[in-house]
Design an enzyme around this catalytic site. Structure first.
Site, PDB file in Angstrom:
ATOM      1  N   TYR A   1      38.676  42.180  33.590  1.00 30.98           N
ATOM      2  CA  TYR A   1      39.076  41.997  34.885  1.00 30.98           C
ATOM      3  C   TYR A   1      39.771  40.531  35.046  1.00 30.98           C
ATOM      4  CZ  TYR A   1      40.197  42.331  39.740  1.00 30.98           C
ATOM      5  OH  TYR A   1      40.587  42.171  41.429  1.00 30.98           O
TER       6      TYR A   1
ATOM      7  N   ASP B   1      39.269  33.295  30.640  1.00 32.33           N
ATOM      8  CA  ASP B   1      39.037  33.476  32.194  1.00 32.33           C
ATOM      9  C   ASP B   1      37.601  33.196  32.455  1.00 32.33           C
ATOM     10  OD1 ASP B   1      38.604  34.243  34.645  1.00 32.33           O
ATOM     11  OD2 ASP B   1      39.660  36.448  34.432  1.00 32.33           O
TER      12      ASP B   1
ATOM     13  N   LYS C   1      35.267  30.941  41.827  1.00 30.02           N
ATOM     14  CA  LYS C   1      33.799  31.119  42.219  1.00 30.02           C
ATOM     15  C   LYS C   1      32.923  29.835  42.467  1.00 30.02           C
ATOM     16  CE  LYS C   1      33.869  35.926  40.662  1.00 30.02           C
ATOM     17  NZ  LYS C   1      33.998  36.862  41.635  1.00 30.02           N
TER      18      LYS C   1
HETATM   19  N1  HOZ Z   1      36.217  40.093  41.342  1.00 29.07           N
HETATM   20  C1  HOZ Z   1      35.037  40.139  41.623  1.00 29.07           C
HETATM   21  C2  HOZ Z   1      34.049  40.450  40.616  1.00 29.07           C
HETATM   22  N2  HOZ Z   1      34.376  41.564  40.063  1.00 29.07           N
HETATM   23  C3  HOZ Z   1      34.672  40.938  42.632  1.00 29.07           C
HETATM   24  C4  HOZ Z   1      35.447  40.577  44.115  1.00 29.07           C
HETATM   25  C5  HOZ Z   1      35.881  41.777  44.592  1.00 29.07           C
HETATM   26  O1  HOZ Z   1      36.777  42.291  43.779  1.00 29.07           O
HETATM   27  O2  HOZ Z   1      35.527  41.966  45.755  1.00 29.07           O
END
Ligand code: HOZ
Length: 431
Positions: free
Chosen positions: A144, A238, A266
């Protein structure tokens, strides 16, 4: 356990918020029930609006690596707040954070700060296209990279949680340059390279967290670096999740590769909205104002977020918790496997540094297809049992659990008891 206040806020929240959340993973859609509403957090713990206290293994999906409200970070943020919240002009704090980030990643001479991981990736992809004058991007199923149109294909995280193959509203043209390969399968990448001569970049989470934790084999990751170099294709790592979390120099430092472009987020914002992308000078010189690739942002490099990032990374370097993370993750893995064996539950545990998660399957998990063999209904039962036992987990089989340096032996004992009780419940409710 009583969730009355959360229930009430959920109903109220549904009036003017979509599903009462601002990000779909928070909606508890795949574990059932309604989302918990949070009141506050400190150290290793988080408290909901009903006063229930949990060990926090969500940690805002990764940023809170020092635990919540670290004293040094709080002080730095308070100091910055007193000077002003946003200027729309450059500050010394941006230069300081840029140096810390570039020093940590050998393949990075320059960095550009943005506001989220999604922004970092969409900018990195534009940069790869600008630098190579090519359009196609190879992406791996289960990885993702945020919610830009071109990356919402075969994505993990929220799409996997909600069992969505892709997102509505993404035009076919937006994904026609996205080529999908299988993680840990170099042949699937080579097949694209044989067919297409207009590939700009290969993007991956060097260690995944968005289909659960999956590590690359040495052969796969080294092979990927080699063939991208041979074809003049950029490798984008990433490291929004793994950057400064797996190691100060990210997953790249551990697995021994150097990306052409690295995306971060993050941890570098210490809980405030920050993303970043960086690369060698020759690549970054494409970015405006030095070059013709445009990318901008009113709040990019925000002084409060920069202060939080600088103090978080400074404290992280001082604490150097990476060995401790390995020990803690190994112990949690041990608790999970021991209780799964005791109660006869099929379980595979993957971990990498301070990221760990169990898959409710007997299958070894090396890619997204393996991850999808997990019994998500067992995960849902486990999730709620852990809540009842005072542990806050991501409400999805496909999200990594995160560890913070605030965890102590006290929390480990609680985790062992919670895991045992929850696994017993999973076994009993299935048999
Ligand atoms: N992208 C973050 C980890 N998969 C999660 C944050 C979210 O989608 O709320």
């Amino acid at each position: 356990m009583n969730f009355n206040n959360s229930e009430q806020l959920y109903k109220k929240g549904c009036e003017h918020l979509v599903g009462a959340v601002n990000s779909p993973v928070r909606a508890f859609a795949s574990v059932g029930g309604n989302p918990l509403f949070i009141d506050k957090a400190k150290g290793a713990y988080i408290k909901d609006v009903d006063g229930n206290k949990y060990i926090d293994l969500v940690l805002s999906y990764g940023p809170m690596i020092l635990g919540h409200r670290n004293k040094k970070v709080e002080k730095a943020v308070s100091r910055a707040l007193k000077k002003g919240y946003s200027f729309g002009a450059s500050t010394n704090a941006e230069i300081t954070l840029a140096k810390i980030v570039c020093d940590a990643f050998p393949g990075m001479d320059k960095v550009r700060f943005v506001n989220s991981g999604t922004e970092a990736v969409l900018s990195a992809i534009r940069l790869a296209r600008a630098h190579t004058n090519k359009d196609k991007i190879v992406k791996f199923s289960g990885c993702y990279h945020g919610h830009m149109d071109a990356m919402l294909v075969a994505a993990g995280s929220g799409l996997a949680t909600l069992s969505l193959p892709g997102s509505k509203g993404v035009p076919a043209q937006a994904v026609e340059n996205t080529l999908i390969a299988e993680y840990n399968n170099l042949e699937s990448v080579k097949a694209h390279f044989e067919k297409h001569n207009d590939i700009a970049a290969v993007i991956l989470e060097p260690v995944t967290g968005n289909m659960g934790v999956v590590q690359p084999t040495d052969e796969f990751i080294k092979g990927l670096r080699k063939i991208t170099k041979e074809h003049g294709v950029l490798l984008i790592c990433d490291e929004v999740m793994t950057g400064f979390r797996s190691k100060f120099g990210g997953a790249q430092e551990i697995i021994g590769i150097e990306a052409d472009i690295t995306c971060l987020g993050k941890v570098i914002g210490g809980g405030f909205p920050v993303g970043a992308y960086g690369a060698r000078n020759e690549i970054m010189e494409n970015v405006a104002p030095l070059g013709g690739m445009y990318q901008a942002g009113t709040l990019s490099g925000n002084p409060i977020a920069m202060a939080a990032g600088i103090s978080t990374l400074t404290e992280l370097k001082k604490q150097n918790p990476y060995n401790k993370f390995n020990v803690v993750a190994e112990r949690i893995e041990g608790f999970l496997l021991k209780s799964a064996k005791k109660y006869g539950v099929a379980l595979t545990v993957n971990r990498f540094g301070s990221m760990i998660n169990p898959f409710f399957t007997a299958t070894e998990v090396k890619n997204f297809t393996d991850a999808q063999t997990s019994d998500t209904s067992k995960f849902a039962k486990f999730f709620w049992a852990m809540i009842e036992n005072g542990v806050f987990l991501p409400p999805s089989q496909f999200e990594a659990w995160f560890l913070s340096s605030s965890l102590t032996i006290r929390e480990m004992k609680k985790l062992e008891i919670a895991i045992d009780a929850s696994m017993k419940l999973v076994a009993n409710s299935v048999n």
